[in-house]
Design a protein around this motif. Structure first.
Motif, short mmCIF file in Angstrom:
data_model
loop_
_atom_site.label_atom_id
_atom_site.label_comp_id
_atom_site.label_asym_id
_atom_site.label_seq_id
_atom_site.Cartn_x
_atom_site.Cartn_y
_atom_site.Cartn_z
N VAL A 177 12.36 -1.06 39.71
CA VAL A 177 13.54 -1.23 40.27
C VAL A 177 14.36 0.14 40.47
O VAL A 177 14.41 0.74 39.30
N VAL A 178 14.92 0.55 41.34
CA VAL A 178 15.69 1.75 41.36
C VAL A 178 16.80 1.43 41.80
O VAL A 178 17.33 0.77 42.76
N LEU A 179 18.13 1.84 41.15
CA LEU A 179 19.45 1.62 41.48
C LEU A 179 19.88 3.02 42.05
O LEU A 179 19.57 3.92 41.22
N PRO A 180 20.57 3.17 43.14
CA PRO A 180 20.85 4.42 43.78
C PRO A 180 22.01 5.17 43.15
O PRO A 180 22.78 4.40 42.71
N GLY A 181 21.98 6.41 43.13
CA GLY A 181 23.16 7.00 42.45
C GLY A 181 23.66 7.97 43.44
O GLY A 181 24.46 8.76 43.11
N VAL A 182 23.64 7.64 44.72
CA VAL A 182 24.18 8.24 45.98
C VAL A 182 25.21 7.40 46.54
O VAL A 182 25.00 5.86 46.65
N ASP A 183 25.83 7.99 47.62
CA ASP A 183 26.75 7.35 48.43
C ASP A 183 27.66 6.25 47.51
O ASP A 183 27.78 5.10 47.89
N GLY A 211 21.68 10.76 53.84
CA GLY A 211 23.09 10.02 53.42
C GLY A 211 24.12 11.06 53.48
O GLY A 211 23.97 12.22 53.55
N PRO A 212 25.41 10.39 53.61
CA PRO A 212 26.58 11.50 53.41
C PRO A 212 26.87 12.17 52.22
O PRO A 212 26.43 11.78 50.96
N GLY A 213 27.27 13.43 52.54
CA GLY A 213 27.51 14.37 51.26
C GLY A 213 28.65 13.85 50.45
O GLY A 213 29.74 13.39 51.23
N ALA A 214 28.89 14.29 49.45
CA ALA A 214 30.03 13.93 48.45
C ALA A 214 30.05 15.00 47.40
O ALA A 214 29.31 15.18 46.58
N ALA A 215 31.29 15.77 47.49
CA ALA A 215 31.33 16.73 46.62
C ALA A 215 31.58 16.24 44.98
O ALA A 215 31.34 16.81 44.21
N LEU A 217 19.44 9.90 41.28
CA LEU A 217 20.20 11.34 41.16
C LEU A 217 20.41 12.00 42.57
O LEU A 217 19.40 12.15 43.12
N PRO A 218 21.48 12.51 42.75
CA PRO A 218 21.71 13.07 44.03
C PRO A 218 21.33 14.39 44.11
O PRO A 218 21.96 15.21 43.22
N ALA A 219 20.43 14.76 44.88
CA ALA A 219 19.86 16.19 45.02
C ALA A 219 19.34 16.55 46.51
O ALA A 219 18.70 17.45 46.72
N TYR A 220 20.12 15.78 47.36
CA TYR A 220 19.54 16.11 48.90
C TYR A 220 20.87 16.93 49.37
O TYR A 220 21.83 16.72 49.02
N ARG A 221 20.63 17.69 50.52
CA ARG A 221 21.48 18.19 51.23
C ARG A 221 21.66 18.17 52.69
O ARG A 221 22.76 18.47 53.07
N SER A 222 20.51 17.52 53.15
CA SER A 222 20.83 17.21 54.70
C SER A 222 21.36 15.86 54.79
O SER A 222 21.35 15.15 54.15
N GLY A 223 22.09 15.62 56.00
CA GLY A 223 22.76 14.40 56.31
C GLY A 223 21.82 13.20 56.93
O GLY A 223 22.20 12.19 56.95
N ARG A 224 20.64 13.90 56.90
CA ARG A 224 19.57 12.53 57.48
C ARG A 224 19.39 11.43 56.30
O ARG A 224 19.06 10.38 56.85
N GLU A 233 27.85 -5.45 53.18
CA GLU A 233 27.74 -5.69 51.67
C GLU A 233 27.23 -4.22 50.98
O GLU A 233 25.93 -3.68 51.19
N LYS A 234 28.05 -3.52 50.26
CA LYS A 234 27.61 -2.24 49.49
C LYS A 234 27.00 -2.61 48.06
O LYS A 234 26.16 -1.96 47.47
N TYR A 235 27.77 -3.87 47.29
CA TYR A 235 27.36 -4.07 46.12
C TYR A 235 26.49 -5.49 46.06
O TYR A 235 26.80 -6.44 46.58
#
Length: 324
Positions: free
Chosen positions: A218-224, A269-273, A260-267, A200-202
């Motif tokens: 409550v935090v709604l993710p903006g990554v992946d 989550g997956p990167g997304a251009a 907001l996406p601001a991570y760089r390491s794969g630890r 389940e993603k959503y």
């Protein structure tokens, strides 16, 4: 056999129709201009994964927009026990000296693969263990807890019950923050994701409200997001804002933030251009404009993660959110 193939093809066609419709919706959502009021309220947050180098974190906090940090304090096992991250006290002392007005919440993670459709994410015994151990972590110098438990299938009864139990153990003074999963973009859109991704993603808006009923924040993710293009990602964030606010608008006093996406390491989550901090902010501002949140609703964003935030991310955060 022919009857079976007809049913299968009909099902596939329905899934494709939902996906095409969702894509068109997202592209349309990215059009428009945000309202002037859809900016920072000074109630933003940031995740902190490491404190070996506090330079990037200090740069984020020096902007003055972030008043809460989620400090990685432990990982939750399947049995509900918490494996604590060592030496969080060093960061808490650093925060107390340099940023006494910034709240620190203990970020506890549980991330696995697969669905909880047929089996609760946490059984009764595990819920009891976590409801006991989580408040103990928070009491170790933190202002509360930030729970990240995923993936969880819509209507899994264990998570709403667990959040209520943790809240009761925390007491009235401590803050309880819950990281949700993405809100489905259109009703029924979570089904194709479940069928093809086998997890389940959503979440539906109703389940989001149910899980976070005891949460202060409550935090709604903006990554992946899984969006292949920046335009679709921006539309995705518009829908996260509109649907998230709509689901929680009746909840007096709850704070809602968008990752907001601001991570760089794969630890983490997956990167997304296609996912950039600037594009995410544009989507959040447009979404808040369209959602027309009730007066008094606390809204903000959260940087994922502060200790990996680069100068260009900070520049976008400052120019597009703090002082656009």
């Amino acid at each position: 056999m022919k009857w079976l193939m007809t049913r299968v093809l009909a099902g596939v066609a329905a899934v494709v129709a939902v996906l095409v419709g969702a894509g068109a919706l997202l592209g349309f959502q990215a059009a428009g201009r945000p309202a002037e009021w859809a900016v920072s309220q000074g109630s933003d947050a940031a995740w902190v994964g490491s404190w070996e180098d506090t330079g990037p974190l200090a740069a984020v906090l020096d902007t003055g927009g972030v008043d809460t940090v989620y400090v990685h304090a432990g990982d939750i096992a399947a049995d509900g026990s918490v494996e604590r991250v060592p030496d969080t006290g060093a960061l808490l002392s650093w925060l107390a000296r340099g940023y006494p007005d910034v709240r620190a919440l203990a970020w506890l993670r549980h991330q696995v693969t697969g669905s909880s459709l047929l089996r609760d994410r946490f059984d009764a015994d595990a819920r009891e263990v976590l409801a006991s151990e989580a408040p103990a972590v928070a009491a170790d110098g933190f202002d509360g807890l930030h729970l990240e438990i995923r993936p969880v299938t819509v209507n899994d009864p264990s998570l709403p019950e667990l959040v209520g139990m943790v809240d009761e153990g925390l007491g009235e003074e401590a803050v309880l923050s819950v990281q949700a999963q993405h809100v489905e973009l259109v009703p029924g859109a979570r089904v194709p994701s479940f069928v093809f991704g086998r997890e389940e993603k959503y979440w539906s808006k109703g389940y989001l409200d149910r899980v976070t009923g005891h949460a202060d924040e409550v935090v709604l993710p903006g990554v992946d997001s899984g969006m292949p293009m920046g335009l679709l990602y921006e539309g995705f964030m518009v829908r996260q804002a509109t649907e998230g606010v709509s689901a929680l608008a009746h909840r007096e006093g709850v704070a809602v933030r968008f990752g907001l996406p601001a991570y760089r390491s794969g630890r983490w989550g997956p990167g997304a251009a296609s996912e950039s901090l600037e594009t995410a902010l544009s989507g959040v501002r447009l979404g808040l404009t369209r959602a027309e949140p009730p007066e008094g609703m606390v809204l903000g964003v959260a940087l994922y993660l502060a200790d990996e935030t680069r100068d260009d991310d900070l520049a976008a955060y400052t120019s597009e959110w703090l002082s656009p």
